[in-house]
Design an enzyme around this catalytic site. Structure first.
Site, short mmCIF file in Angstrom:
data_model
loop_
_atom_site.label_atom_id
_atom_site.label_comp_id
_atom_site.label_asym_id
_atom_site.label_seq_id
_atom_site.Cartn_x
_atom_site.Cartn_y
_atom_site.Cartn_z
N ASP A 239 -0.29 -2.76 -8.31
CA ASP A 239 0.01 -4.00 -7.57
C ASP A 239 -1.26 -4.82 -7.35
O ASP A 239 -1.26 -6.04 -7.51
CB ASP A 239 0.61 -3.67 -6.20
N HIS A 262 0.37 -6.53 -0.70
CA HIS A 262 0.28 -7.81 -1.40
C HIS A 262 -0.39 -8.90 -0.57
O HIS A 262 -1.22 -9.66 -1.06
CB HIS A 262 1.67 -8.29 -1.82
#
Ligand code: ZN
Length: 310
Positions: A239, A262
């Site tokens: 990610d 994130h």
């Protein structure tokens, strides 16, 4: 130091979006030097272009998304990780829906797709943003920082009470072969209770045991088990690599992340671009327009240049 790269041919894949549950196709196409990674959507009779750049990021809870030029695309991070991991710098990505297909929840299907298309060097050096002083963002117990380092690498730590996770720390020394063998296969994961709550809110509609590792109270719901004992922390690195594509160029530094996600990854990208005194650009094309143009990536990414210079 290396030259920029793009795809040797055009290639398409399709699947469902993790959150929308909608079927979607993406087509990856070769792009000229200095294009960067640019999403393309047919709007009426014309193509609209949306470059992968931090200024286009929109706040989302569970994935990374960008918006602009009349459309948005979410859950872009695994595809972006595959492109960054394989050093594909310039590519057009035509999309038919507002979400990238989740495939098996990892970057491996995109890696196979890109390898099938082929990767070719281009006649232009790839610019690198080399970190010269530490930059850090924190939020409570979560933190992510980037420090000077001779080569790009990532050290990630996660902590969960779950017996299959507990504390996991992994160091990834960025290279194409390490990405393929250590990172690309790691799948996204979620906790059963959270997954059920998401479904109740109409999110995660495309989520199944074929694309998500689901953790129950003391085990794993998926019959097939894990791909790595520490698949969870490897996926967090996947990610992060995808989210760092929003920087618009390759980095040289050591990223150290602890309990991050994130939102914090992308805040660090913002902070890096806001502090140009803490990095230098290598291999940027010399131009007469000075510092602003030095950070210039392409006609598709003028805002990155502006942010980097301000
Ligand atoms: Zn993910």
């Amino acid at each position: 130091m290396r030259n920029q790269q793009t795809l040797a041919s055009t290639i398409t894949c399709s699947g469902v979006g993790l959150h929308s549950g909608q079927s979607a196709a993406i087509t990856l196409r070769p792009a000229p030097p200095d294009t960067g990674v640019v999403f393309v959507s047919r709007q009426g009779n014309v193509d609209a272009y949306l470059p992968v750049s931090i200024e286009h990021r929109i706040p989302t809870e569970l994935c990374t998304a960008i918006s602009g030029s009349g459309f948005q695309v979410q859950t872009i991070e695994h595809l972006l990780a595959a492109l960054a991991g394989l050093h594909v710098d310039n590519v057009f990505i035509n999309v038919t829906a507002s979400e990238v297909p989740v495939m098996d929840g990892s970057a491996a299907p995109f890696v196979r797709l890109i390898q099938a298309a082929g990767i070719v060097p281009q006649d232009r050096k790839q610019p690198f943003l080399k970190i010269m002083a530490p930059i850090e963002v924190t939020e409570g117990a979560k933190q992510v920082r980037i420090e000077p380092s001779p080569t790009p690498c990532v050290t990630y730590s996660i902590h969960y009470e779950h017996p299959f996770i507990k504390t996991q720390t992994y160091q990834y020394d960025c290279s194409v072969s390490a990405f393929e063998s250590e990172i690309a296969e790691a799948r996204t994961f979620g906790f059963l209770q959270e997954v059920q709550a998401l479904w109740a809110r109409g999110l995660g509609k495309g989520g199944t045991l074929d694309n998500t590792v689901v953790l129950s109270g003391d085990g794993i719901v998926n019959d097939s088990g894990l791909r790595f004992d520490n698949e969870f922390v490897r996926h967090k690195i996947l990610d992060l690599i995808g989210d760092f594509s929003l920087l618009g160029m390759s980095f040289i530094g050591h990223i150290i992340a602890n309990r991050s996600g994130h939102a914090l990854h992308t805040r660090l990208v913002q902070q890096i671009l806001k502090q140009p005194d803490k990095w230098v650009l290598l291999n940027a094309e010399p131009t007469v327009e000075g510092a602003r143009a030095t950070a210039h990536r392409s006609r598709f990414q003028p805002a990155v240049a502006l942010q980097a210079a301000s």
